[in-house]
Design a protein around this motif. Structure first.
Motif, PDB file in Angstrom:
ATOM      1  N   SER A 101     -24.944 -13.135   9.945  1.00 22.17           N
ATOM      2  CA  SER A 101     -24.364 -14.074   8.985  1.00 22.17           C
ATOM      3  C   SER A 101     -23.590 -13.334   7.896  1.00 22.17           C
ATOM      4  O   SER A 101     -22.515 -13.779   7.473  1.00 22.17           O
ATOM      5  CB  SER A 101     -25.457 -14.941   8.359  1.00 22.17           C
ATOM      6  OG  SER A 101     -26.374 -14.156   7.615  1.00 22.17           O
ATOM      7  N   ILE A 102     -24.124 -12.192   7.462  1.00 20.71           N
ATOM      8  CA  ILE A 102     -23.418 -11.386   6.456  1.00 20.71           C
ATOM      9  C   ILE A 102     -22.108 -10.866   7.015  1.00 20.71           C
ATOM     10  O   ILE A 102     -21.058 -10.897   6.354  1.00 20.71           O
ATOM     11  CB  ILE A 102     -24.309 -10.224   5.989  1.00 20.71           C
ATOM     12  CG1 ILE A 102     -25.505 -10.754   5.213  1.00 20.71           C
ATOM     13  CG2 ILE A 102     -23.521  -9.244   5.120  1.00 20.71           C
ATOM     14  CD1 ILE A 102     -26.593  -9.729   4.992  1.00 20.71           C
ATOM     15  N   ILE A 103     -22.142 -10.389   8.254  1.00 17.43           N
ATOM     16  CA  ILE A 103     -20.918  -9.879   8.887  1.00 17.43           C
ATOM     17  C   ILE A 103     -19.904 -11.000   9.040  1.00 17.43           C
ATOM     18  O   ILE A 103     -18.698 -10.801   8.833  1.00 17.43           O
ATOM     19  CB  ILE A 103     -21.244  -9.254  10.257  1.00 17.43           C
ATOM     20  CG1 ILE A 103     -22.140  -8.037  10.071  1.00 17.43           C
ATOM     21  CG2 ILE A 103     -19.973  -8.841  10.988  1.00 17.43           C
ATOM     22  CD1 ILE A 103     -22.763  -7.536  11.358  1.00 17.43           C
ATOM     23  N   GLY A 104     -20.386 -12.204   9.409  1.00 15.88           N
ATOM     24  CA  GLY A 104     -19.483 -13.341   9.545  1.00 15.88           C
ATOM     25  C   GLY A 104     -18.800 -13.699   8.242  1.00 15.88           C
ATOM     26  O   GLY A 104     -17.676 -14.234   8.245  1.00 15.88           O
ATOM     27  N   VAL A 105     -19.447 -13.418   7.120  1.00 16.36           N
ATOM     28  CA  VAL A 105     -18.837 -13.658   5.804  1.00 16.36           C
ATOM     29  C   VAL A 105     -17.862 -12.531   5.450  1.00 16.36           C
ATOM     30  O   VAL A 105     -16.773 -12.771   4.917  1.00 16.36           O
ATOM     31  CB  VAL A 105     -19.931 -13.785   4.728  1.00 16.36           C
ATOM     32  CG1 VAL A 105     -19.312 -13.827   3.329  1.00 16.36           C
ATOM     33  CG2 VAL A 105     -20.763 -15.033   4.969  1.00 16.36           C
ATOM     34  N   LEU A 106     -18.254 -11.289   5.744  1.00 19.15           N
ATOM     35  CA  LEU A 106     -17.429 -10.141   5.377  1.00 19.15           C
ATOM     36  C   LEU A 106     -16.133 -10.058   6.185  1.00 19.15           C
ATOM     37  O   LEU A 106     -15.088  -9.661   5.656  1.00 19.15           O
ATOM     38  CB  LEU A 106     -18.222  -8.848   5.574  1.00 19.15           C
ATOM     39  CG  LEU A 106     -19.292  -8.509   4.549  1.00 19.15           C
ATOM     40  CD1 LEU A 106     -20.015  -7.235   4.956  1.00 19.15           C
ATOM     41  CD2 LEU A 106     -18.672  -8.341   3.164  1.00 19.15           C
ATOM     42  N   MET A 107     -16.190 -10.403   7.473  1.00 15.98           N
ATOM     43  CA  MET A 107     -15.033 -10.216   8.345  1.00 15.98           C
ATOM     44  C   MET A 107     -13.790 -10.952   7.863  1.00 15.98           C
ATOM     45  O   MET A 107     -12.734 -10.334   7.685  1.00 15.98           O
ATOM     46  CB  MET A 107     -15.388 -10.618   9.773  1.00 15.98           C
ATOM     47  CG  MET A 107     -16.170  -9.575  10.539  1.00 15.98           C
ATOM     48  SD  MET A 107     -16.637 -10.134  12.194  1.00 15.98           S
ATOM     49  CE  MET A 107     -15.027 -10.512  12.890  1.00 15.98           C
ATOM     50  N   PRO A 108     -13.843 -12.267   7.649  1.00 18.01           N
ATOM     51  CA  PRO A 108     -12.627 -12.946   7.190  1.00 18.01           C
ATOM     52  C   PRO A 108     -12.183 -12.493   5.809  1.00 18.01           C
ATOM     53  O   PRO A 108     -10.981 -12.442   5.525  1.00 18.01           O
ATOM     54  CB  PRO A 108     -13.027 -14.433   7.201  1.00 18.01           C
ATOM     55  CG  PRO A 108     -14.507 -14.434   7.132  1.00 18.01           C
ATOM     56  CD  PRO A 108     -14.955 -13.207   7.858  1.00 18.01           C
ATOM     57  N   PHE A 109     -13.155 -12.164   4.939  1.00 13.46           N
ATOM     58  CA  PHE A 109     -12.791 -11.676   3.611  1.00 13.46           C
ATOM     59  C   PHE A 109     -12.023 -10.367   3.703  1.00 13.46           C
ATOM     60  O   PHE A 109     -10.962 -10.197   3.081  1.00 13.46           O
ATOM     61  CB  PHE A 109     -14.040 -11.487   2.757  1.00 13.46           C
ATOM     62  CG  PHE A 109     -13.773 -10.798   1.445  1.00 13.46           C
ATOM     63  CD1 PHE A 109     -13.081 -11.444   0.434  1.00 13.46           C
ATOM     64  CD2 PHE A 109     -14.202  -9.492   1.236  1.00 13.46           C
ATOM     65  CE1 PHE A 109     -12.830 -10.801  -0.775  1.00 13.46           C
ATOM     66  CE2 PHE A 109     -13.953  -8.846   0.039  1.00 13.46           C
ATOM     67  CZ  PHE A 109     -13.258  -9.501  -0.970  1.00 13.46           C
ATOM     68  N   GLY A 110     -12.538  -9.421   4.495  1.00 14.27           N
ATOM     69  CA  GLY A 110     -11.865  -8.136   4.641  1.00 14.27           C
ATOM     70  C   GLY A 110     -10.502  -8.270   5.287  1.00 14.27           C
ATOM     71  O   GLY A 110      -9.525  -7.647   4.851  1.00 14.27           O
ATOM     72  N   LEU A 111     -10.425  -9.080   6.342  1.00 18.62           N
ATOM     73  CA  LEU A 111      -9.146  -9.259   7.021  1.00 18.62           C
ATOM     74  C   LEU A 111      -8.130  -9.939   6.115  1.00 18.62           C
ATOM     75  O   LEU A 111      -6.960  -9.546   6.053  1.00 18.62           O
ATOM     76  CB  LEU A 111      -9.350 -10.083   8.299  1.00 18.62           C
ATOM     77  CG  LEU A 111      -8.131 -10.251   9.196  1.00 18.62           C
ATOM     78  CD1 LEU A 111      -7.598  -8.892   9.645  1.00 18.62           C
ATOM     79  CD2 LEU A 111      -8.475 -11.112  10.408  1.00 18.62           C
TER      80      LEU A 111
END
Length: 298
Positions: A101-111
């Motif tokens: 869930s944390i990765i799912g939040v970080l991915m779009p933010f980083g991209l």
């Protein structure tokens, strides 16, 4: 002068010898990346963390594009982004569900952050594209030095924690019961993984890091269950994919990443087919063994 055809754009070996001298740094960097990526790929698969690799790569891309925007060292920016993502995932995601869930939040933010930085960047478009898909001549001497230093840190770190990390990856509860510092090992591994992803971005770009840090061990595990052999094959597959991709892309006008990912994918398909064939043979052997036993029982 006529425009080059489709085949010439994909594979063109004219003046190959002269071009080969221009990518010496890239070949060395590719071999080093294959070694480190192959080693750490084993633990990525053992710990079921392919999704984490993709999440870290997005923050690495954001850090690199931010550094490109402000005129800073792109490699340093990529490293900072990867390390930040790895630390966040490592500290907050102790369980698989929390981690995902944390990765799912970080991915779009980083991209999204990376896309914003690239949209604001007014320099060469090749620099923008290269962060996403890699560039064959992108590795200059300072970047190679950064990669060698980072690779040395990752290699030493892996060698120090290899045995307890393997134990904690296979059975974390039993390892914790035996006094292995599972949480600390997880954080250290995430840091090493972040450094490896940052190196991978320099060669194959942020979007295709999985081909270097996930696919090699995934392929190796299809043909053997021996941990040492998985590691050896994973390194061989990773080095072959990256260096082979560089050599094939040398005369082309397209990025390096399609070559690296295609070789990596073909290796995986070959290993999967070989593994399925061996499994069918095993079933056939078991069947032939059981038939005489059943007859004897009767």
């Amino acid at each position: 002068m006529s425009e080059p055809g489709l085949w010439d754009r994909v594979f063109n070996f004219a003046d190959y010898g002269e071009l080969l001298g221009l990518v010496h740094n890239s070949i060395v960097a590719g071999a080093v990346l294959g070694l480190i990526g192959g080693l750490i790929s084993t633990f990525v698969m053992m710990r079921d963390m392919p999704f984490a690799v993709h999440g870290i790569s997005e923050l690495s891309f954001a850090g690199a594009s931010g550094a490109l925007l402000v005129g800073a060292n792109v490699v340093l920016g990529s490293l900072l982004g990867s390390v930040l993502a790895a630390l966040v995932i490592g500290m907050l995601g102790s369980r698989a569900r929390d981690r995902n869930s944390i990765i799912g939040v970080l991915m779009p933010f980083g991209l999204g952050l990376g896309v914003l930085f690239l949209a604001l960047y007014q320099g060469r478009s090749a620099n923008k594209f290269g962060l996403l898909t890699g560039q064959i001549v992108a590795v200059d001497t300072p970047q190679l030095s950064w990669m060698l230093v980072t690779s040395t840190v990752v290699l030493i770190g892996l060698l120090v924690i290899w045995r307890p990390l393997a134990f904690a990856s296979v059975d974390p509860e039993l390892a914790a019961g035996r006094g292995v510092p599972v949480a600390a090992l997880s954080s250290v591994f995430m840091l090493l993984l972040g450094l490896t992803v940052a190196m991978s971005v320099q060669i194959v770009g942020a979007l295709l890091v999985l081909s270097v840090v996930v696919t090699p061990a995934a392929a190796a595990m299809r043909v053997t269950a021996s941990p040492p052999l998985v590691t050896v094959l994973s390194v061989l597959f990773a080095v072959g994919s990256v260096v082979g991709g560089i050599l094939l892309a040398l005369g082309s006008s397209i990025p390096i990443s399609p070559y690296v990912t295609t070789i990596s994918f073909m290796i995986y398909i070959g290993c999967r087919m070989l593994g399925a064939r061996r499994q069918r043979r095993g079933w056939a052997t078991v069947g032939r063994t059981e038939a005489p036993l059943s007859a004897a029982a009767r």
